[in-house]
Design a protein around this motif. Structure first.
Motif, mmCIF file in Angstrom:
data_model
loop_
_atom_site.group_PDB
_atom_site.id
_atom_site.type_symbol
_atom_site.label_atom_id
_atom_site.label_comp_id
_atom_site.label_asym_id
_atom_site.label_seq_id
_atom_site.Cartn_x
_atom_site.Cartn_y
_atom_site.Cartn_z
ATOM 1 N N SER A 210 0.808 -1.219 0.000
ATOM 2 C CA SER A 210 0.000 0.000 0.000
ATOM 3 C C SER A 210 0.846 1.276 0.000
ATOM 4 O O SER A 210 0.381 2.330 -0.437
ATOM 5 C CB SER A 210 -0.930 0.008 1.229
ATOM 6 N N ILE A 211 2.106 1.180 0.480
ATOM 7 C CA ILE A 211 2.965 2.375 0.553
ATOM 8 C C ILE A 211 3.894 2.480 -0.651
ATOM 9 O O ILE A 211 4.366 3.573 -0.984
ATOM 10 C CB ILE A 211 3.776 2.358 1.872
ATOM 11 N N LEU A 212 4.162 1.391 -1.344
ATOM 12 C CA LEU A 212 5.120 1.418 -2.462
ATOM 13 C C LEU A 212 4.777 2.429 -3.559
ATOM 14 O O LEU A 212 5.700 2.990 -4.168
ATOM 15 C CB LEU A 212 5.273 0.023 -3.066
ATOM 16 N N PRO A 213 3.495 2.711 -3.875
ATOM 17 C CA PRO A 213 3.246 3.781 -4.857
ATOM 18 C C PRO A 213 3.800 5.137 -4.416
ATOM 19 O O PRO A 213 4.280 5.922 -5.246
ATOM 20 C CB PRO A 213 1.714 3.801 -4.951
ATOM 21 N N ILE A 214 3.752 5.423 -3.107
ATOM 22 C CA ILE A 214 4.350 6.664 -2.599
ATOM 23 C C ILE A 214 5.863 6.605 -2.772
ATOM 24 O O ILE A 214 6.501 7.586 -3.177
ATOM 25 C CB ILE A 214 3.982 6.874 -1.119
ATOM 26 N N LEU B 229 6.897 7.386 -6.347
ATOM 27 C CA LEU B 229 6.955 8.826 -6.607
ATOM 28 C C LEU B 229 8.177 9.440 -5.936
ATOM 29 O O LEU B 229 8.852 10.317 -6.507
ATOM 30 C CB LEU B 229 5.677 9.494 -6.101
ATOM 31 N N PHE B 230 8.469 8.976 -4.750
ATOM 32 C CA PHE B 230 9.617 9.448 -3.976
ATOM 33 C C PHE B 230 10.917 9.293 -4.772
ATOM 34 O O PHE B 230 11.815 10.131 -4.685
ATOM 35 C CB PHE B 230 9.659 8.640 -2.670
ATOM 36 N N GLN B 231 11.032 8.196 -5.545
ATOM 37 C CA GLN B 231 12.259 7.903 -6.291
ATOM 38 C C GLN B 231 12.654 9.044 -7.232
ATOM 39 O O GLN B 231 13.836 9.375 -7.359
ATOM 40 C CB GLN B 231 12.073 6.621 -7.112
ATOM 41 N N THR C 71 8.463 12.414 1.208
ATOM 42 C CA THR C 71 8.348 12.771 -0.209
ATOM 43 C C THR C 71 8.264 14.277 -0.391
ATOM 44 O O THR C 71 8.902 14.842 -1.296
ATOM 45 C CB THR C 71 7.111 12.091 -0.824
ATOM 46 N N VAL C 72 7.516 14.946 0.483
ATOM 47 C CA VAL C 72 7.413 16.404 0.410
ATOM 48 C C VAL C 72 8.785 17.052 0.619
ATOM 49 O O VAL C 72 9.153 18.009 -0.080
ATOM 50 C CB VAL C 72 6.403 16.919 1.452
#
Length: 521
Positions: free
Chosen positions: A403-407, A410-412, A469-470
């Motif tokens: 559930s967290i891997l999509p974030i 984007l973080f990458q 990520t922010v």
């Protein structure tokens, strides 16, 4: 000996002695020289095809520089990752414990060692290209003395880790196992410090492939040791403690192989005989090392602070954080290697007064970062539902990771870009700017926002990763803006001014003068 004249608008300096009758601004000071990339093909290009040709040349050069650095750091990182994977399949509590133990090791020792030894990035390259190349060995010996003293409080913390972690409200069982992990890992702590020194010793002489070759042999040995000591036959199986013992043995193997390579295969040009001089000028390294800790460790500590916050959410969240952190750290090795390559490449071009080429190298590295990040992001998105099985079989951990891997995907994109901009800033001598960018991104924006989402808005681990990520979006955008707005002609001028200000190589005569000049450089 002919003087080298470097020209640039409003700049003229000479009297730097160079060997050989046909010295130029590209002539190395020493024999054997630091390896250089052949640019003769670029010099033959025409005005019409030059922009594309320069871009392709820089793409090739940066790739060639980055590959050995990537190999070294990825395989070195695998020494710890192998332990996480082998222990992760014992139990969720064991995975949480090694995550907490690794976090404690990073905060109290590894990040500090990395920060202090980064002082050699300033001292050793200048020493190698000076008339006294044996100062490479002397400064390395001095750093070994500094590290020996620093290891004392590190050992004190590690051997009292259980009481400290319990006071920090950690689960007692997890805290006990984490302390056990640290106790056995401490067998390899002096070797870890030595390896950080020896890697810079080799790289300062242009021997970038040596650390890669050594770790290439040790890494699979470490995997085998982890399997045998954690899961192997009964007579040698140690279970949980087998993983830190395997890692400690691997650190020591790297040290022994580095010593053997340095003795039997590296010319003695850079070596200084052991003497009382190794106990002098230690304050210089301490001062530079503390600055390095402020720049390097601040980012490490931010990540560990997030891991500590994750531990307050329970063992499942901590185990999930361990999986995500190891995954993101592994993919980070590629853009980090490119950032090191970019810093070296751009620094060389600025020293050659080649402003146009430095600008192209900077822009090329930013484009390459996007390509690398796109591959990492796609990988996490495609395999998000099965990724956690590499580390743990707990269904709750697998579901939370997915559930967290999509974030994380984007973080990458922003993490890779931020790494490259940091490398470009280092090449320009803007380490303080980079440090302030990291400090404000993590400690003022990202972590407070993530904590608020995690605990006040009940988003838990999702909230912490949104905050991270922010912070990277902030670092990436402002770092890219600083790089794109760079006046590269002025950067060349600043490099030349620093050379004039700090004196010329030919003026170094005495022991005191040589140490002072290298410190100023």
């Amino acid at each position: 000996m002919n003087p080298t004249i470097v020209t640039h608008p409003n700049i003229h300096f000479a009297d730097i002695p160079m060997p050989g009758p046909a010295a130029s601004e590209n002539t190395p000071l020493l024999n054997p020289p630091v390896p250089r990339i052949d640019e003769s093909a670029w010099e033959r290009t025409t005005d019409t095809d030059r922009p594309l040709r320069i871009f392709l040349d820089e793409l090739r050069i940066l790739t060639r520089y980055a590959l050995p650095v990537f190999g070294t750091h990825l395989l070195e990182f695998s020494l710890i990752m192998a332990s996480v994977i082998s222990i992760g399949h014992l139990s969720t509590t064991a995975l949480a414990a090694i995550s907490l133990g690794t976090m404690t090791a990073n905060v109290t020792a590894f990040s500090i060692i990395q920060g202090f030894t980064s002082a050699l990035d300033t001292m050793l390259p200048a020493a190698w290209t000076s008339p006294q190349p044996e100062l490479v060995g002397l400064w390395s010996q001095r750093m070994a003395i500094v590290m020996s003293v620093l290891l004392i409080p590190m050992y004190a913390l590690w051997f009292n880790a259980e009481a400290i972690l319990v006071r920090l409200k950690q689960d007692p069982e997890v805290a006990h196992l984490a302390a056990v992990y640290l106790r056995f890992l401490s067998i390899g702590l002096p070797a870890y410090a030595f390896n950080c020194i020896s890697r810079r010793y080799f790289q300062s002489q242009g021997l970038f492939a040596v650390p890669t070759q050594i770790i290439f042999i040790v890494a699979p040995t470490n995997v085998l040791l982890n399997y045998l000591l954690v899961w192997g036959p009964q007579p040698i199986r140690l279970g949980y403690i087998g993983a830190p013992i395997a890692t400690a043995i691997s650190f020591n193997l790297v040290s022994l192989m580095s010593i053997a390579y340095g003795i039997f295969y590296v010319p003695r040009t850079s070596w200084h005989p052991l003497s009382r001089r190794m106990f002098t000028s230690l304050g210089v390294l301490v001062e530079l090392g503390l600055a390095g800790v402020g720049q390097t460790a601040s980012e490490w500590w931010a990540w560990e602070l997030v891991a500590l916050a994750a531990s307050l959410l329970g063992p499942v969240a901590l185990a999930t954080q361990s999986v995500l952190l190891v995954s993101a750290s592994t993919t980070f090795q590629a853009p980090f290697a490119l950032s090191v390559a970019s810093s070296v490449r751009i620094g060389n071009l600025l020293g050659e007064a080649n402003a146009k080429r430095a600008k192209v190298a900077s822009n090329t590295s930013l484009i390459m970062a996007l390509g690398i990040s796109a591959i990492s992001s796609a990988m996490f998105l495609i395999f998000r539902n099965s990724w956690a099985y590499l580390f743990n079989d707990d269904p709750e951990v697998v579901k939370l990771v997915a559930s967290i891997l999509p974030i994380v995907a984007l973080f990458q994109v922003f993490d890779g870009n931020a790494a490259i901009t940091a490398g470009i800033l280092r090449a320009r001598g803007k380490q303080v700017t980079g440090a302030l960018l990291n400090l404000s991104a993590y400690y003022i924006i990202g972590i407070p926002f993530g904590m608020w989402l995690a605990f006040s808005r009940d988003m838990k681990l999702h909230g912490l990763w949104i905050g991270l990520t922010v912070s990277l979006v902030y670092c990436s955008l402002f770092g890219t803006l600083l790089c794109l707005r760079t006046d590269w002609d002025r950067e060349v001028w600043k490099v030349a001014q620093r050379l004039n200000e700090h004196g010329k190589v030919g003026r170094i005569h005495t022991v005191d003068e040589e140490d002072g000049a290298l410190l100023e450089a």
